[in-house]
Design a protein around this motif. Structure first.
Motif, PDB file in Angstrom:
ATOM      1  N   ILE A 164      -0.959   7.927  -6.968  1.00  0.00           N
ATOM      2  CA  ILE A 164      -1.679   6.550  -6.492  1.00  0.00           C
ATOM      3  C   ILE A 164      -1.834   5.663  -7.549  1.00  0.00           C
ATOM      4  O   ILE A 164      -2.363   6.096  -8.583  1.00  0.00           O
ATOM      5  CB  ILE A 164      -2.790   7.194  -5.626  1.00  0.00           C
ATOM      6  CG1 ILE A 164      -2.507   7.873  -4.490  1.00  0.00           C
ATOM      7  CG2 ILE A 164      -3.374   5.888  -5.152  1.00  0.00           C
ATOM      8  CD1 ILE A 164      -3.764   8.196  -3.453  1.00  0.00           C
ATOM      9  N   PHE A 165      -1.515   4.533  -7.284  1.00  0.00           N
ATOM     10  CA  PHE A 165      -1.768   3.425  -8.533  1.00  0.00           C
ATOM     11  C   PHE A 165      -3.119   2.965  -8.338  1.00  0.00           C
ATOM     12  O   PHE A 165      -3.698   2.800  -7.253  1.00  0.00           O
ATOM     13  CB  PHE A 165      -0.817   2.187  -7.975  1.00  0.00           C
ATOM     14  CG  PHE A 165      -0.532   1.308  -8.942  1.00  0.00           C
ATOM     15  CD1 PHE A 165       0.139   1.438 -10.032  1.00  0.00           C
ATOM     16  CD2 PHE A 165      -1.597   0.054  -9.332  1.00  0.00           C
ATOM     17  CE1 PHE A 165       0.269   0.500 -11.067  1.00  0.00           C
ATOM     18  CE2 PHE A 165      -1.525  -0.832 -10.298  1.00  0.00           C
ATOM     19  CZ  PHE A 165      -0.400  -0.622 -11.169  1.00  0.00           C
ATOM     20  N   ASP A 183       0.434   7.827   3.325  1.00  0.00           N
ATOM     21  CA  ASP A 183       1.282   9.068   3.462  1.00  0.00           C
ATOM     22  C   ASP A 183       2.433   8.607   4.523  1.00  0.00           C
ATOM     23  O   ASP A 183       2.132   8.280   5.618  1.00  0.00           O
ATOM     24  CB  ASP A 183       0.764   9.990   3.984  1.00  0.00           C
ATOM     25  CG  ASP A 183       1.616  11.357   4.186  1.00  0.00           C
ATOM     26  OD1 ASP A 183       3.092  11.127   4.029  1.00  0.00           O
ATOM     27  OD2 ASP A 183       1.147  12.483   4.355  1.00  0.00           O
ATOM     28  N   PRO A 184       3.617   8.201   4.333  1.00  0.00           N
ATOM     29  CA  PRO A 184       4.740   7.805   4.895  1.00  0.00           C
ATOM     30  C   PRO A 184       4.823   8.711   6.412  1.00  0.00           C
ATOM     31  O   PRO A 184       5.394   8.169   7.423  1.00  0.00           O
ATOM     32  CB  PRO A 184       5.954   7.757   4.292  1.00  0.00           C
ATOM     33  CG  PRO A 184       5.812   8.661   3.231  1.00  0.00           C
ATOM     34  CD  PRO A 184       4.256   8.603   2.724  1.00  0.00           C
ATOM     35  N   THR A 199       6.527   6.638  11.433  1.00  0.00           N
ATOM     36  CA  THR A 199       7.023   6.954  10.365  1.00  0.00           C
ATOM     37  C   THR A 199       7.421   5.642   9.476  1.00  0.00           C
ATOM     38  O   THR A 199       8.100   5.018   9.948  1.00  0.00           O
ATOM     39  CB  THR A 199       8.146   7.888  10.396  1.00  0.00           C
ATOM     40  OG1 THR A 199       7.829   9.107  11.332  1.00  0.00           O
ATOM     41  CG2 THR A 199       8.673   8.439   9.079  1.00  0.00           C
ATOM     42  N   LEU A 200       6.612   5.788   8.357  1.00  0.00           N
ATOM     43  CA  LEU A 200       6.941   4.561   7.341  1.00  0.00           C
ATOM     44  C   LEU A 200       8.085   4.909   6.189  1.00  0.00           C
ATOM     45  O   LEU A 200       8.352   6.135   5.941  1.00  0.00           O
ATOM     46  CB  LEU A 200       5.808   4.195   6.614  1.00  0.00           C
ATOM     47  CG  LEU A 200       4.396   3.933   7.319  1.00  0.00           C
ATOM     48  CD1 LEU A 200       3.465   3.826   6.510  1.00  0.00           C
ATOM     49  CD2 LEU A 200       4.598   2.889   8.355  1.00  0.00           C
ATOM     50  N   SER A 201       8.839   3.913   6.203  1.00  0.00           N
ATOM     51  CA  SER A 201      10.060   3.870   5.293  1.00  0.00           C
ATOM     52  C   SER A 201       9.606   3.199   3.832  1.00  0.00           C
ATOM     53  O   SER A 201       9.424   1.706   3.800  1.00  0.00           O
ATOM     54  CB  SER A 201      11.194   3.306   5.883  1.00  0.00           C
ATOM     55  OG  SER A 201      12.194   3.223   4.933  1.00  0.00           O
ATOM     56  N   GLU A 202       9.539   4.158   2.721  1.00  0.00           N
ATOM     57  CA  GLU A 202       9.050   3.439   1.621  1.00  0.00           C
ATOM     58  C   GLU A 202      10.478   2.847   0.835  1.00  0.00           C
ATOM     59  O   GLU A 202      10.213   1.632   0.369  1.00  0.00           O
ATOM     60  CB  GLU A 202       8.884   4.598   0.519  1.00  0.00           C
ATOM     61  CG  GLU A 202       8.271   4.013  -0.598  1.00  0.00           C
ATOM     62  CD  GLU A 202       7.832   5.192  -1.649  1.00  0.00           C
ATOM     63  OE1 GLU A 202       7.194   4.720  -2.734  1.00  0.00           O
ATOM     64  OE2 GLU A 202       7.455   6.409  -1.178  1.00  0.00           O
ATOM     65  N   ASP A 261       0.839  -1.176  -0.082  1.00  0.00           N
ATOM     66  CA  ASP A 261       0.044  -0.033   0.032  1.00  0.00           C
ATOM     67  C   ASP A 261       0.915   1.319  -0.175  1.00  0.00           C
ATOM     68  O   ASP A 261       0.500   2.369  -0.750  1.00  0.00           O
ATOM     69  CB  ASP A 261      -1.084   0.050   1.160  1.00  0.00           C
ATOM     70  CG  ASP A 261      -2.013  -1.156   1.122  1.00  0.00           C
ATOM     71  OD1 ASP A 261      -2.333  -1.629   0.090  1.00  0.00           O
ATOM     72  OD2 ASP A 261      -2.639  -1.555   2.080  1.00  0.00           O
ATOM     73  N   LEU A 262       2.123   1.459   0.868  1.00  0.00           N
ATOM     74  CA  LEU A 262       2.719   2.326   0.918  1.00  0.00           C
ATOM     75  C   LEU A 262       3.451   2.509  -0.726  1.00  0.00           C
ATOM     76  O   LEU A 262       3.694   3.638  -1.170  1.00  0.00           O
ATOM     77  CB  LEU A 262       3.913   2.257   1.812  1.00  0.00           C
ATOM     78  CG  LEU A 262       4.941   3.389   2.256  1.00  0.00           C
ATOM     79  CD1 LEU A 262       4.252   4.622   2.438  1.00  0.00           C
ATOM     80  CD2 LEU A 262       6.019   2.860   2.892  1.00  0.00           C
TER      81      LEU A 262
END
Length: 692
Positions: free
Chosen positions: A632-633, A388-389, A398-401, A381-382
């Protein structure tokens, strides 16, 4: 419950623990990572967070309602106590033989699920009750003591007792329990005449074993939770959501923890039914996707479909018979291992598979940066731009793409010669198709056409996937209610106090005994009402009467609902008429010349449902304000699209958003595909329909 009461709803999931605080008309919520070693820690943390938002102390909370997947997970993961089964001689292998049915007729390599207890943990005693409840072979105390002494030496923590036909005559089971109390006072005991007093020994024995298996774990957890909450100042009553969609006391939950299996998903179904009532919807598909699983439930006439038996952990393509049967009142739903934390891999056929293994909260998906290195649904999803990370879970994580891309490439892309984005697309399509297939199977089993249904989506991950799921299923309307990210916890606060008592007593209409029926239903009503009175000593209580009937010679029954007048003044002609009406609805005909029989009697005692105010649907007032755009895909097109980003709080009633778009909030993100448009309704629901 008074309008200004302060109530806390808590739902422990496989990845997040959701906490909702309601103070009159105001509501405050948060999501906290589940703490596996001590689940109560996440509850305490979440309670303090929402109390801080509301500006109150924990001592002002008047009621806590809790639901959890801990019982379900313990059964699925086989993490229960060391448990023994005592059963009747000749019936030692019932839970392994099952019903001898093949859930997949043509699979020559079919493997049946393993029983919870291996053969060496199952013991037998002499003595026999027949199918009428009469004693065929006496059971001596000395014989029971000899078996119990063997169990005591082996050091079992918990013992299940399931004797043949004990639902009609429980004298032998109670003798066994008395001996266990004398010789093993520290062991926990579950007897089938209390846990599940119904016919069909496989389901009854398995349910009793499951109750005994998780009882030490759940009793310990509930005791610790009550103590921690008192220490933190929340010395109020604690109640538990049960699988049938109602609330029971913490004492009842500790004694019958098997009734907590599916308690979290049941809260979600209650939440969806409440939304359906507000919008006057008679056909609703409830879609609840969290961190570990996805749950799908059919709701007709604003009431979730219920059942007497359901299966935990189906192992074979969602097929009936491939799971572990639990014979308790339950909201009927299908549950699969497809959540935000579900892990993906490539199988021997070079196909992407997702779940049922989950990253949970420890370590979590790879993008959490907590040590996970395998790709999960959240990682896909990310990479696809849905998240939004910098603002995941309200900015608490905080997400890491980059880590997500590496995990996708290593475990999927390098094997299948794909880049990270294509790998993410493949992973997301597989999980969405898995959920769509589960919904189709569930609908077919219930004779329903999903194109007539409205989907209501909630849970942290559901709004990310619901739009695509609607495209796959041909569902034209989707509602995402306010608080969707913590929907099950909100559902706990909408549920009534309730308890269903049931019992198997076989009776043919040709042998109809009105006085016996009246006595039986009165006893069941008293039993069920007693459990509800433990929760609320003064509330009004409604009784719902139900009997399960079939033609003589048939293998399964259909439920027939009785009014209180019909139950207390039973009449054979009335029972026959009600059965034939319901049978005709299901099968379009009756069967002439066959007697009709009743196998199970049930009474559900419940407090009155909460009044629901209908919603007047908004007209379009203009476009919602767009804060930014990002790529966004869109899986239907197979391309990234420049999508509008909209803050849900900034949308006023009547404001619209055209897909592709993402509507963001602290606890989830709603993805609007290019084929759909959304409008905000007066109650805050995002109403998503097909364009044009």
């Amino acid at each position: 419950m008074t309008a200004n009461a302060v109530r806390l709803g808590v739902d422990i999931g496989g990845t997040f623990t959701d906490v909702v605080l309601e103070t009159g008309a105001a509501s405050f919520s948060t999501k906290v990572l589940t703490t596996y070693a001590a689940p109560e820690n996440a509850i305490i943390d979440g309670m303090h967070q929402v109390c801080g938002k509301a500006g109150i102390g924990p001592d002002q909370i008047s009621q806590i309602i809790h639901g959890t997947t801990l019982a379900t997970n313990a059964l699925i993961e086989r993490r229960g106590a060391k448990t023994a089964l005592i059963t009747t001689e000749g019936f030692r292998d019932v839970i392994e033989m099952r019903t001898e049915s093949r859930f997949e007729q043509y699979d020559l390599n079919l493997e049946l699920p393993e029983p919870l207890l291996p053969r060496q943990m199952r013991y037998t005693v002499p003595g026999r009750i027949d199918a009428t409840g009469a004693e065929l072979v006496p059971l001596s105390r000395a014989a029971v003591e000899a078996v119990v002494d063997q169990i005591a030496v082996a050091g079992y923590e918990s013992v299940a007792v399931g004797l043949i036909h004990s639902y009609l005559n429980d004298a032998h089971e109670r003798l066994v329990r008395d001996v266990l109390a004398d010789r093993m006072p520290d062991a926990m005991v579950s007897i089938s005449c209390e846990v599940s007093p119904q016919m069909r020994e496989y389901e009854r024995f398995n349910t009793t074993v499951a109750n005994a298996y998780i009882k030490p774990l759940m009793k310990s957890y509930l005791g610790r939770l009550a103590g921690r909450l008192r220490d933190e100042g929340a010395a109020c009553n604690i109640f538990l959501m049960h699988s049938g969609g109602g609330i029971i006391s913490i004492e009842s939950a500790a004694e019958f923890p098997v009734r907590l299996v599916e308690s979290g998903p049941a809260g979600g179904a209650v939440f969806a039914a409440h939304i359906a009532a507000r919008y006057g919807l008679d056909k609703v598909l409830s879609f609840d996707m969290g961190g570990t699983t996805a749950k799908i439930c059919l709701i007709k006439n604003q009431t979730p479909k219920t059942s007497r038996v359901f299966e935990v952990a189906r192992t074979y393509r969602f097929k009936k018979g491939s799971g572990m049967p639990i014979s308790i009142p339950v909201i009927d739903m299908v549950e699969i291992g497809a959540g935000g934390g579900s892990l993906a891999h490539v199988d021997a056929m070079r196909q992407i598979r997702v779940g049922p293994e989950s990253a949970g909260s420890e370590p979590g998906p790879a993008c959490y940066g907590r040590g996970g290195d395998r790709p999960a649904v959240t990682d896909a999803d990310l990479v696809l731009g849905k998240l939004d990370p910098d603002n995941f879970a309200g900015g608490s994580i905080t997400l890491s793409e980059g880590i997500s891309e590496a995990a996708l490439t290593t475990h999927l892309g390098d094997i299948l010669d794909m880049d990270a984005a294509t790998s993410a697309f493949g992973l997301a399509e597989v999980v969405d198709e898995n959920m769509a297939n589960a919904a189709r199977v569930h609908a077919v089993e219930n004779g329903e056409d999903l194109s007539d249904y409205t989907m209501i989506a909630f849970g942290g991950a559901a709004p990310l996937h619901a739009g695509r799921l609607c495209e796959k299923l041909g569902v034209d309307r989707l509602l995402v209610p306010p608080g969707a990210g913590v929907g099950s916890a909100i559902g706990f606060l909408r549920a009534p106090f309730s308890f269903e008592a049931n019992r198997s007593v076989y009776m043919r209409l040709s042998d109809f005994d009105g006085e016996q029926i009246k006595t039986l239903l009165t006893d069941l009503q008293s039993e069920a009402t007693g459990f509800v009175r433990n929760c609320d000593a003064k509330a009004d209580i409604l009784s719902e009467f139900k009997v399960y009937m079939r033609y003589t010679g048939q293998g399964w029954e259909i439920p027939i609902t009785l009014t209180e007048a019909q139950a207390m003044n039973p009449d054979a002609a009335t029972f026959q008429r009600l059965f034939e009406e319901e049978y005709t609805k299901l099968f379009s005909r009756t069967v002439a010349g066959l007697d009709i029989e009743i196998t199970v009697w049930a009474v559900n005692a419940t407090t009155p449902p909460e009044a629901v105010a209908p919603i007047a649907v908004s007209r379009t007032t203009g476009s919602a304000p767009v804060t930014s755009h990002r790529q966004i895909f869109d899986p239907a097109l197979g391309l990234y699209q420049n999508a509008a980003i909209i803050q849900r709080d900034a949308m006023e009633a009547g404001a619209t958003a055209e897909g592709p778009a993402a509507i963001t909030e602290d606890e989830t993100t709603i993805i609007i595909p290019i084929s759909r448009r959304a409008i905000r309704q007066p109650d805050g629901c995002i109403d998503i329909t097909v364009k044009g």
